[in-house]
Scaffold this active site. Structure first.
Site, mmCIF file in Angstrom:
data_model
loop_
_atom_site.group_PDB
_atom_site.id
_atom_site.type_symbol
_atom_site.label_atom_id
_atom_site.label_comp_id
_atom_site.label_asym_id
_atom_site.label_seq_id
_atom_site.Cartn_x
_atom_site.Cartn_y
_atom_site.Cartn_z
ATOM 1 N N LYS A 116 25.675 87.194 24.915
ATOM 2 C CA LYS A 116 25.716 86.801 26.321
ATOM 3 C C LYS A 116 25.642 88.006 27.258
ATOM 4 O O LYS A 116 25.023 87.929 28.320
ATOM 5 C CB LYS A 116 26.986 85.990 26.608
ATOM 6 N N LYS A 199 17.639 76.626 19.124
ATOM 7 C CA LYS A 199 18.577 75.537 19.352
ATOM 8 C C LYS A 199 18.333 74.911 20.719
ATOM 9 O O LYS A 199 18.052 75.610 21.690
ATOM 10 C CB LYS A 199 20.012 76.082 19.274
ATOM 11 N N LYS A 202 21.463 73.801 26.990
ATOM 12 C CA LYS A 202 21.606 73.420 28.394
ATOM 13 C C LYS A 202 21.012 74.476 29.320
ATOM 14 O O LYS A 202 20.640 74.170 30.446
ATOM 15 C CB LYS A 202 23.091 73.260 28.750
#
Length: 338
Positions: A116, A199, A202
């Site tokens: 991240k 994957k 969102k």
């Protein structure tokens, strides 16, 4: 050996819309677990959400929308405890104690911070670095024995077990359980509709890569019709999906939506061209998912009711967490005179 009440805990961040992967890999199973004989606690982890900056109005909307998604998917707020994390301060308080138990070396091995923060690690918040310790507190504030997670979250449950074991060892107690991860089902890892090697997410910039739980019937059908595939028909046996990630993904989605195995999907549709399989999948997806988006829209028209559900859930959650935190304070040696 201390015996712990079987209890499930899981949390999802209120960021962006829930999508099909969240539903099939998590929320659908959460709903089923309500009837498995274990106490079920489901948390909207808004404290985790602010590890990166959130617009306050967007955060409130996303929190309520996630609660609406849980309820629309069939979560019963009487059978399960549903609440948002910031309404139960025991999470943050236990999180600080665990910050003092957790070793830096453990945190440095956590792959999600590296993923991240990327090259901007020096500009990332301390919260983003330390949030796995808060995640352990989320789980252990309830003495949760089981946590349903995707493969990519197993590391966090392992860290939770390490923290529990170190706390118990340091203070000579058997107070926190060694939580077990629950990983199961054909669709624990739903992939992008545009790239079967990634994957479903969102946060993917392409809305066509995912099916959002807020999508209406027409949008769901259109996204499946446009999903990336290869020119070959579906194989006659499951091992024929090797090296065909997009085909495997659509088979897994069908299996999860229909509550059957991928082998059964192939037995029924083997040899079928995608020109026939995609419409069948689209029809199934609309049947299962369109009622969810419709119910979410109805719930979001009355946010006062959503807030009432979250407040009641927070009260029930605090009833469990308060005595566990109080005992933790006693074990640590804090003076408690009020």
């Amino acid at each position: 050996m201390t015996s712990f009440t079987p209890r499930v805990f899981s949390g999802i961040q209120p960021t962006n819309h829930l999508q099909l992967g969240n539903y099939l890999g998590a929320v659908k199973r959460f709903v089923e677990m309500q009837n498995d004989g274990m106490e079920t606690i489901y948390c909207i982890v808004d404290l985790h959400a602010i590890t990166v900056w959130q617009d306050p109005a967007d955060l409130k909307h996303a929190t309520r929308e996630l609660a609406a998604a849980y309820l629309a998917c069939g979560l019963d707020a009487e059978k399960s405890i549903l609440f948002n994390q910031s309404q139960v301060p025991q999470h943050a308080e236990l999180g600080w104690i665990f910050n003092c138990v957790t070793r830096l070396g453990w945190m440095n091995r956590m792959t999600q911070f590296k993923d991240k923060a990327g090259k901007n690690a020096e500009k990332a918040s301390l919260g983003l670095y330390a949030y796995p310790s808060l995640m352990a507190a989320d789980i252990l504030a309830y003495h949760a024995t089981h946590v349903p997670v995707g493969e990519d979250q197993k590391q966090h449950v392992e860290l939770t077990r390490d923290i529990a074991a170190k706390f118990n060892h340091d203070y000579g107690v058997e107070f926190f359980p060694e939580t077990q991860p629950i990983i199961e089902g054909a669709a624990t890892r739903i992939m992008s509709l545009r790239d079967g090697s990634k994957k479903m997410s969102k946060s993917d910039p392409s809305d066509a890569s995912r099916i959002n739980l807020t999508d209406d019937a027409d949008t769901i059908a259109k996204k499946i019709r446009k999903a990336k595939t290869d020119p070959e028909p579906l194989p006659e046996a499951l091992d024929g999906l090797e090296g065909r990630p997009e085909a495997r993904n659509l088979v897994n989605i069908y299996a999860a939506l229909a509550d059957i195995s991928p082998e059964q999907v192939i037995a029924e549709h083997g040899g079928t061209q995608f020109g026939q399989f995609k419409p069948a999948l689209a029809e199934l997806a609309v049947e299962k998912l369109a009622p969810i988006s419709e119910e979410m829209a109805r719930l979001m028209a009355d946010v006062a009711e959503i807030d009432r559900v979250l407040g009641k859930g927070a009260e029930r959650a605090a009833e469990i967490a308060e005595p566990i935190l109080a005992k933790t304070y006693d074990i640590v040696g804090f003076v408690r005179s009020r």
